[in-house]
Write an enzyme that holds these catalytic residues in place. Structure first.
Site, PDB file in Angstrom:
ATOM      1  N   ASP A   1       0.786  -1.246   0.000  1.00 15.30           N
ATOM      2  CA  ASP A   1       0.000   0.000   0.000  1.00 15.30           C
ATOM      3  C   ASP A   1       0.815   1.292   0.000  1.00 15.30           C
ATOM      4  OD1 ASP A   1       0.774  -0.785   2.586  1.00 15.30           O
ATOM      5  OD2 ASP A   1      -0.969   0.110   3.553  1.00 15.30           O
TER       6      ASP A   1
ATOM      7  N   GLU B   1      -0.836  -2.257   5.228  1.00 13.78           N
ATOM      8  CA  GLU B   1       0.065  -2.140   6.385  1.00 13.78           C
ATOM      9  C   GLU B   1      -0.161  -0.809   7.086  1.00 13.78           C
ATOM     10  OE1 GLU B   1       3.023  -0.755   8.881  1.00 13.78           O
ATOM     11  OE2 GLU B   1       2.912   0.087   6.870  1.00 13.78           O
ATOM     12  N   GLU B   2      -0.397   0.253   6.295  1.00 17.28           N
ATOM     13  CA  GLU B   2      -0.516   1.599   6.869  1.00 17.28           C
ATOM     14  C   GLU B   2      -1.741   1.736   7.765  1.00 17.28           C
ATOM     15  OE1 GLU B   2       1.744   3.664   6.845  1.00 17.28           O
ATOM     16  OE2 GLU B   2       3.001   3.288   5.087  1.00 17.28           O
TER      17      GLU B   2
ATOM     18  N   HIS C   1       6.576   9.019   5.044  1.00 14.74           N
ATOM     19  CA  HIS C   1       5.254   9.670   5.094  1.00 14.74           C
ATOM     20  C   HIS C   1       5.321  11.151   4.729  1.00 14.74           C
ATOM     21  CE1 HIS C   1       3.125   6.387   7.730  1.00 14.74           C
ATOM     22  NE2 HIS C   1       3.997   5.878   6.878  1.00 14.74           N
TER      23      HIS C   1
HETATM   24 ZN   LIG Z   1       4.380   3.883   6.624  1.00 13.54          ZN
HETATM   25 ZN   LIG Z   2       6.061   1.492   5.682  1.00 12.37          ZN
END
Ligand SMILES: [Zn+2]
Ligand SMILES: [Zn+2]
Length: 445
Positions: A96, A163-164, A401
């Site tokens: 993702d 995962e996020e 991020h």
């Molecule tokens: Zn991340």
């Molecule tokens: Zn990551």
């Protein structure tokens, strides 16, 4: 030094060297892996919506000779390569990307926008480097498939969704990741970051990151006119007192020296200056290393929140929801030490460093919690020159991020492939018994 002492060491070093991929092996797969990286970077997809990404990854692994199953726990991909008896080793990549607007100015920067789950128009960017992880795994997959004489056992590559949003690993496990497919003896993953220059890796034996808990608190008051507070119960005043009282959990209740963070990340209440709202909402993140400290904090938050509301005469008790939580990632120190040798042999002794635990959390812990010892390590992503400049200037490079996060793809992807092959060949030359001495569990304190 006597020969008897020297020999085991030289022998180990020689074995580790033999497990490193040759530059010819790496270069034969690199151009394709790099193309894949550029494609993924320009076509990111949000958590839980990685349909195209998963299909592309599955296609590459299938054509490399792997037995591929798609849609495991949503968009998850499982690819197996069986090569005789031996251990089963899992290597994971995430699929993702994030709702971030890319501002790197790179020629291959993402311009993608989509509607998110709430129907909002959002930009999408691979701002955490999962595109680099996928490209590395594809290069690694090719090398492992072409060098079956260097290892034996079962290689299990997985592409994990979401995962996020901390849900993908759990989803895959609930969909039978370790029952429909072989249960691995060891699980491996890496993560790229700007904390080391590209070309390097770092190992964190023991605790790698933190337990993370997300909480939503809603305080209920009684709304009314801002000029007539005596007719109301003001939830904003209760929230303000609650926020300050929550600060005493870490400063007064937790034993000094224990890792503990309680952050109120947002407060939302009210619409207009002369209206007293009837409710206030806040969002918290709690980070810890130890389970007992975690439980202590998770018990203190409702106690304090409810007491503050009662003190103000609120008619309704606040609601406190723990809507997300993940355990820390634990690296068995003995396993981490075992894998230091092949990494040093493959990348160079000065390219492998030991790092402190980090604060961001990760759902790789769900795999480890199924009783699978894990090795989670960091891959340097920073442009080495910029890294030195920022170090000299005392500044920090953009973190994961950030809209400016841009790994130095060439050296980082090379190092990622080399490191993965070296680690996999080492583990896929060990018998299951040899690996069963490693632990998935953090020793209790
Ligand atoms: Zn991340
Ligand atoms: Zn990551």
């Amino acid at each position: 030094m006597t020969w008897s002492k020297l020999l085991p060491f030289t022998l180990l070093a020689a074995i580790a060297c033999a497990q490193a991929p040759s530059s010819k092996e790496v270069e034969s797969v690199y151009p394709e892996a790099h193309d894949f990286y550029l494609d993924l970077h320009q076509n990111p997809e949000l958590s839980g919506h990685e349909a195209q990404t998963a299909a592309k990854l599955a296609g590459r692994l299938r054509s490399a000779g792997y037995q591929v199953t798609e849609q495991v726990g949503g968009t998850g991909v499982v690819a197996l390569l069986k090569n005789g008896p031996g251990s089963t080793i899992l290597l994971r990549t995430e699929l993702d990307a994030l709702p971030v607007e890319e501002k790197t100015g790179l020629p291959y920067a993402s311009k993608v926008r989509v509607k998110d789950d709430l129907g909002r128009d959002v930009p999408v960017m691979h701002a955490c480097g999962h595109d680099l992880h996928m490209a590395a795994i594809v290069g690694t997959a090719e090398i492992m498939a072409h060098s079956k004489g260097t290892w034996h056992g079962t290689l299990m590559l997985i592409g994990q969704p979401a995962e996020e949003t901390i849900g993908g690993a759990k989803g895959m496990i609930h969909d039978g990741l370790f029952t429909r497919f072989p249960k691995p003896d060891v699980a491996v993953a890496l993560h790229v970051s700007n904390t080391e220059p590209a070309g390097m890796v770092s190992i964190t034996p023991g605790i790698y990151n933190t337990n993370a808990d997300s909480l939503r608190i809603t305080i209920y008051g009684k709304g009314g006119h801002g000029a007539m507070p005596h007719t109301t119960i003001d939830p904003i005043v209760i929230a303000a007192r609650t926020i300050l009282a929550l600060q005493t959990i870490v400063s007064r209740e937790v034993k000094p020296g224990e890792m503990a963070v309680v952050t109120v990340g947002y407060v939302q209440a009210g619409t207009k200056n002369n209206i007293i709202s009837d409710r206030a909402e806040m969002g918290l993140t709690v980070r810890t290393y130890k389970q007992d400290v975690r439980q202590q904090i998770l018990a203190a938050i409702p106690r304090i929140t409810k007491a503050e509301a009662a003190a103000a005469g609120a008619q309704r008790e606040p609601t406190i929801e723990r809507y997300e939580g993940t355990d820390l990632v634990y690296n068995d120190p003995a396993l981490a030490e075992r894998l230091r040798a092949p990494l040093e042999a493959a990348l160079g002794k000065d390219k492998v460093v030991t790092a402190e635990p980090i604060a961001p959390s990760e759902d790789f812990s769900y795999f480890v919690e199924q009783g699978v010892p894990g090795f989670y390590f960091s891959l340097g992503g920073a442009d080495p020159e910029k890294f030195e400049q920022s170090k000299a200037a005392g500044t920090l490079l953009p973190s994961n991020h950030s809209p400016l996060f841009a790994p130095d793809a060439d050296p980082a992807l090379h190092a990622g492939i080399i490191a993965e092959v070296a680690v996999l060949r080492n583990l896929l030359n060990a018998s299951p018994n040899e690996l069963h001495k490693f632990s998935a569990e953090q020793p209790s304190h």
